[in-house]
Write an enzyme that holds these catalytic residues in place. Structure first.
Site, PDB file in Angstrom:
ATOM      1  N   THR A   1      46.727  35.692  35.520  1.00 33.34           N
ATOM      2  CA  THR A   1      46.075  36.206  34.314  1.00 33.34           C
ATOM      3  C   THR A   1      46.925  35.928  33.074  1.00 33.34           C
ATOM      4  O   THR A   1      48.153  35.984  33.145  1.00 33.34           O
ATOM      5  CB  THR A   1      45.848  37.717  34.456  1.00 33.34           C
ATOM      6  OG1 THR A   1      45.087  37.955  35.638  1.00 33.34           O
ATOM      7  CG2 THR A   1      45.116  38.299  33.263  1.00 33.34           C
TER       8      THR A   1
ATOM      9  N   GLY B   1      52.415  42.068  38.051  1.00 34.34           N
ATOM     10  CA  GLY B   1      53.308  43.167  38.412  1.00 34.34           C
ATOM     11  C   GLY B   1      54.696  42.628  38.711  1.00 34.34           C
ATOM     12  O   GLY B   1      54.843  41.507  39.176  1.00 34.34           O
TER      13      GLY B   1
ATOM     14  N   GLU C   1      42.201  41.895  40.689  1.00 35.17           N
ATOM     15  CA  GLU C   1      41.693  41.068  41.792  1.00 35.17           C
ATOM     16  C   GLU C   1      40.231  40.719  41.584  1.00 35.17           C
ATOM     17  O   GLU C   1      39.497  40.468  42.537  1.00 35.17           O
ATOM     18  CB  GLU C   1      41.889  41.769  43.133  1.00 35.17           C
ATOM     19  CG  GLU C   1      42.346  40.802  44.219  1.00 35.17           C
ATOM     20  CD  GLU C   1      43.567  39.979  43.790  1.00 35.17           C
ATOM     21  OE1 GLU C   1      44.665  40.532  43.766  1.00 35.17           O
ATOM     22  OE2 GLU C   1      43.380  38.795  43.477  1.00 35.17           O
TER      23      GLU C   1
END
Ligand SMILES: CCCCCCCC(=O)SCCNC(=O)CCNC(=O)[C@H](O)C(C)(C)COP(=O)(O)OP(=O)(O)OC[C@H]1O[C@@H](n2cnc3c(N)ncnc32)[C@H](O)[C@@H]1OP(=O)(O)O
Ligand SMILES: Cc1cc2nc3c(=O)[nH]c(=O)nc-3n(C[C@H](O)[C@H](O)[C@H](O)COP(=O)(O)OP(=O)(O)OC[C@H]3O[C@@H](n4cnc5c(N)ncnc54)[C@H](O)[C@@H]3O)c2cc1C
Length: 615
Positions: free
Chosen positions: A151, A190, A433
Site C-alpha cells: 500500500t 506494519g 487485506e
C-alpha cells in the site's frame, strides 16, 4: 487460594446440559489437540516479563511501542522454547490455530505481527527455491525482521495503480527502486517504521522503458548493525490510529535505491541478467500472499468473536439489573430475550466461522498444491471465495463485537473490559487485506460470469452450482435446515439474476459495460453477501428463532466456557472465569496513575486560581 466464583456463574455451570470439555475438544480438533494447546499456553504464559506492571492504556504512544517490542522479544523466545520437538508441524499449527496466546501479551497486536503474517508467507509464496532457502533461514530465526510493503499513500485497493518503480539496469544487473511522488511512498505496512529492517516491496517493474507489471522485491532498508535507514531510504511512523497502536505502521520512500537482481522474488516471473523478462503463467499469482492472509483472517475472526462473546455472556450472567416482574428482584440481564438475541448470534457465528475457516483452509491447501503442479484451474474460484468470506466474516465480527460491547452497558465501554480493543482489532480487518466492498465486488464479478455460463448450459463449480439450479420461484418453505438452505440458495440466485438484469438494462439504455457495472454495484455487493427471505416466512422462522433462544439460554455460559479462553487471554475485568467483575473493575481502576494521589497538581496550578477568579 483461588478466588470464590460468582454464585450466578456457578448456577449457570450447573444448569448446562452438555459436556463442555467435549465441545472444547471438538473445536480444537480432538482431546490431544486441546491438551497440546493448554500445555503450550501454560508454558508460554508462565514466562517472566510478558505482562505489564502498569496497564498499557496509561503509557504514552512511544512507551507503548517500546514496551511492546520488549514483550515481543520475550514472547517470541518463549514460543520457540515452548515448541515440543516431538510434535509434527501440523500438531504445532493445530495447537496455535485456536489459541489467541498473543492476545494475552498484546492488547493492540505485536510489532512482529507482519513478519509472521505476511513477510514469511510472501517469501514462501513468491520466492524461487534458492531464494526461499536463503531468506527462510534468516527470517525463521529472526536474524532479520520483515514486513509486506504494498500500500502507498495514494493507492491501496488499486494495485495496478501503485507508483513505486523498479527499473532494471542490465549494466550493473540491479533494480533501481524509486518513489517518484509523495503519493508513491509506501504507507501503512506494519513494523515498517522502527522495527523491521527488510520488507517485501510490491513495485511496478520497468525494463528498457516497458512496463512488466507489479512484481515482489525483497529489500533491506535498515543497516543490520546500527538499524540506521540505508542511503536513499526515507522512513517514519504514520501516527496514532483507532487500534494497532503497537504494530508500528510506517511510511517508506525510495530515492533511486539500488538492489541486486536476485532481490526480485522470481518464483512466478523472472528477469534474466540481460534484462529478458519471463512472464508469470498468471499475473495474479503475484497477489497470492493476499489470498493466503484472507484465508487466515477468517479463522482469526472466529477466535476474536469467541473471545468477545465469552466476555459479554459471562458478564450478562453476573450482572443483575431492572425488574422483569414486580417484586421478583433484579434478574440476570441474560434473562432478557433482547440480550439473548444480541449475544447468541455471536456464539453461533463464531462456530460457523470456525467451520468455514477449516473448509476454506482445506480449499486453499488443495488449490496451492495444484498451482505447484502448474494447474491454475481453481485459482479464480479460490480468489472469489476468499474475498467473499474475508469480507463477510470481518463485517459480521465487527458488528457482533460492537454488539457484545454495547450489551455490557457502561462497563463495556471501559478499556479494562478489553471489548473496545477487540473491536479496534477486528474492525481494521474490514479494511486491510482488501477493503470489504472491493472484495465483495471481486466475488460479484465471478458470480455474474458463473450465471452467464449457467445460462449457456455450462457446468459450474460446486460453490457456484446454486446458479444453475432451475429452482421454481414458488419453492415451498419449510423451516428444516434443508428447507432454509434451499431458501437461501433460491434468494442468492435471485440477487445475482436481478443484478445482471439491471446491468443489461443499463447497457440497453446506452451505458458502457463499466458504467452499467458501477450503476448496479450496490446490487452486486448484495448478491455476494446479502440474502433475505419473503414476508410470509419471516413469522414462521421468527417463532422458531425465539424458541431456539430459550433452548440455548441454559447452555449459554457452557457454550462460551467451551471456547476455553484463560483469563490472561480474555484480559478482561468483565469476562474472567470467576465472574468477580466488580472487584476487578475496582482493582483495575486503582491502577490509574491519577489515583496515586487524592489531589492532583492541576488543582493548585489551574483550578484553584481559576475558581478564585485569579486566572
Ligand atoms: C495481523 C494482521 C495483519 C494484517 C496486515 C494487512 C496487510 C495488508 O493490508 S497488505 C495490502 C492488502 N491490499 C489489498 O488486498 C489490495 C486489494 N486489491 C486487490 O486485491 C486488487 O487490486 C483487486 C483484486 C481489487 C483488483 O486487481 P486487478 O489487478 O485490478 O484485477 P481486476 O482487473 O479486478 O481482475 C482481473 C482478473 O484478475 C482476477 N484476480 C484479481 N485478484 C486475484 C487474486 N488475488 N487471485 C486470483 N485472481 C485474481 C480477477 O478475478 C479477474 O479475473 P477475471 O478477469 O477472470 O474476472
Ligand atoms: C490496520 C491496518 C494495517 C495495514 N497493514 C498493511 C500492511 O502491513 N501492508 C500494506 O501493504 N498495507 C497495509 N494496510 C493498508 C490496507 O491494505 C489498505 O488500507 C486497503 O487495501 C485499502 O486501501 P486504501 O486505504 O488506500 O483505501 P482506498 O483504496 O483509497 O479505498 C477507499 C474507499 O474507496 C472505495 N473504493 C475503492 N476502490 C473501490 C472500487 N473498486 N469499488 C468500489 N469502492 C471502491 C471503498 O469504499 C474504500 O473503502 C493496512 C491498513 C490498516 C487499516
Amino acid at each position: 487460594m483461588s478466588a470464590k466464583v460468582n454464585d450466578d456463574l456457578l448456577t449457570e455451570r450447573r444448569k448446562c446440559e452438555f459436556n463442555v470439555e467435549e465441545l472444547t475438544n471438538y473445536l480444537d480438533g480432538g482431546a490431544q489437540a486441546t491438551q497440546n494447546r493448554r500445555k503450550l499456553e501454560d508454558k508460554v504464559l508462565s514466562t517472566k516479563g510478558l505482562f505489564d506492571e502498569v496497564p498499557e492504556e496509561y503509557l504514552s504512544h512511544k512507551e507503548k511501542y517500546e514496551n511492546a517490542v520488549r514483550k515481543a522479544v520475550v514472547y517470541y523466545k518463549a514460543m520457540k522454547e515452548a515448541e515440543d520437538p516431538n510434535q509434527t508441524e501440523q500438531e504445532r499449527a493445530n495447537a496455535t490455530y485456536r489459541s489467541l496466546l498473543h492476545a494475552a501479551v498484546f492488547k493492540d497486536n505485536s510489532p512482529f505481527s507482519l513478519h509472521l503474517a505476511m513477510f514469511i508467507p510472501a517469501i514462501l509464496g513468491q520466492a524461487d527455491e534458492e531464494q526461499k532457502k536463503y531468506w527462510m533461514k534468516r527470517a525463521s530465526k529472526m536474524e532479520i525482521i520483515g514486513t509486506y510493503a504494498q500500500t502507498e499513500l495514494g493507492h491501496g485497493t488499486f494495485i495496478r495503480g501503485l507508483e513505486t518503480t523498479a527499473t532494471y539496469d542490465p549494466k550493473t544487473e540491479e533494480f533501481v527502486l524509486h518513489s517518484p511522488t509523495l503519493t508513491a511512498y509506501k504507507w501503512w505496512p506494519g513494523s515498517l517504521a522502527h522495527t523491521a529492517n527488510y520488507c517485501v516491496v510490491m513495485a511496478h517493474l520497468y525494463i528498457n522503458g516497458k512496463s512488466c507489471g507489479i512484481q515482489p522485491f525483497i529489500v533491506q532498508f535498515r543497516d543490520e548493525e546500527t538499524h540506521q535507514p540505508l542511503p536513499g531510504i526515507k522512513l517514519g511512523e504514520i501516527g496514532a490510529k483507532l487500534g494497532f497502536n503497537t504494530v508500528n505502521n510506517g511510511f517508506l520512500g525510495f530515492d533511486q535505491h539500488r538492489i541486486p537482481r536476485n532481490r526480485m522474488l522470481m518464483k512466478n516471473a523472472q528477469v534474466l541478467k540481460d534484462g529478458t523478462f519471463k512472464r508469470s503463467p498468471n499475473s495474479k499469482l503475484t497477489y497470492g500472499t493476499m489470498v493466503y492472509v484472507r484465508v487466515v483472517i477468517v479463522n482469526g475472526m472466529a477466535n476474536q468473536l469467541a473471545r468477545a462473546v465469552t466476555i459479554a455472556v459471562r458478564y450478562s450472567a453476573v450482572r443483575r439489573q431492572s425488574e422483569l416482574k414486580p417484586d421478583a428482584g433484579e434478574p440476570q440481564i441474560l434473562d432478557y430475550v433482547t440480550q439473548q438475541h444480541k449475544l447468541f448470534i455471536g456464539i453461533a457465528s463464531s462456530h460457523a466461522f470456525t467451520l468455514t475457516a477449516k473448509w476454506l483452509t482445506r480449499m486453499y491447501q488443495k488449490v496451492t498444491a495444484d498451482l505447484e503442479k502448474g494447474n491454475l484451474d481453481e485459482l479464480p474460484e479460490l480468489h472469489a471465495i476468499a474475498c467473499c468470506l474475508k469480507a463477510v466474516t470481518t463485517t459480521d465480527t465487527s458488528v457482533l463485537v460492537e454488539r457484545s460491547r454495547t450489551s455490557c452497558g457502561g462497563h463495556g465501554y471501559m478499556l479494562s473490559s478489553n471489548l473496545p480493543q477487540i473491536y479496534g482489532l477486528v474492525t481494521a480487518a474490514c479494511t486491510y487485506e482488501g477493503e470489504n466492498t472491493v472484495l465483495m465486488l471481486q466475488t460479484a464479478r465471478s458470480l455474474v460470469k458463473a450465471l452467464e455460463q449457467a445460462q449457456s448450459g455450462k457446468r459450474l463449480s460446486p460453490t457456484m452450482s446454486y446458479l444453475s439450479e432451475k429452482v421454481s420461484s414458488r419453492l415451498k418453505w419449510d423451516n428444516s435446515i434443508d428447507g432454509i438452505v434451499k431458501g437461501f440458495r433460491r434468494v442468492a440466485y435471485g440477487k445475482v439474476e436481478s443484478a445482471m438484469r439491471s446491468m443489461r438494462k443499463y447497457v440497453r439504455s446506452g451505458l458502457g459495460p463499466e458504467d452499467a457495472w458501477n450503476m448496479s454495484s450496490v446490487q452486486l455487493v448484495a448478491a455476494s453477501e446479502y440474502t433475505s427471505i419473503s414476508e410470509a416466512d419471516i413469522r414462521q422462522l421468527q417463532d422458531t428463532y425465539e424458541d431456539l433462544l430459550g433452548k440455548i439460554r441454559p447452555n449459554a455460559v457452557g457454550l462460551v466456557d467451551a471456547f476455553d479462553f484463560r483469563d490472561q487471554i480474555l484480559n478482561s475485568t468483565l469476562g474472567a472465569y470467576d465472574g468477580r467483575v466488580y472487584e476487578r473493575l475496582m482493582e483495575e481502576a486503582l491502577k490509574s496513575p491519577l489515583n496515586a494521589e487524592p489531589v492532583n497538581q492541576s488543582f493548585h496550578k489551574y483550578l484553584k486560581p481559576f475558581m478564585q477568579g485569579k486566572l
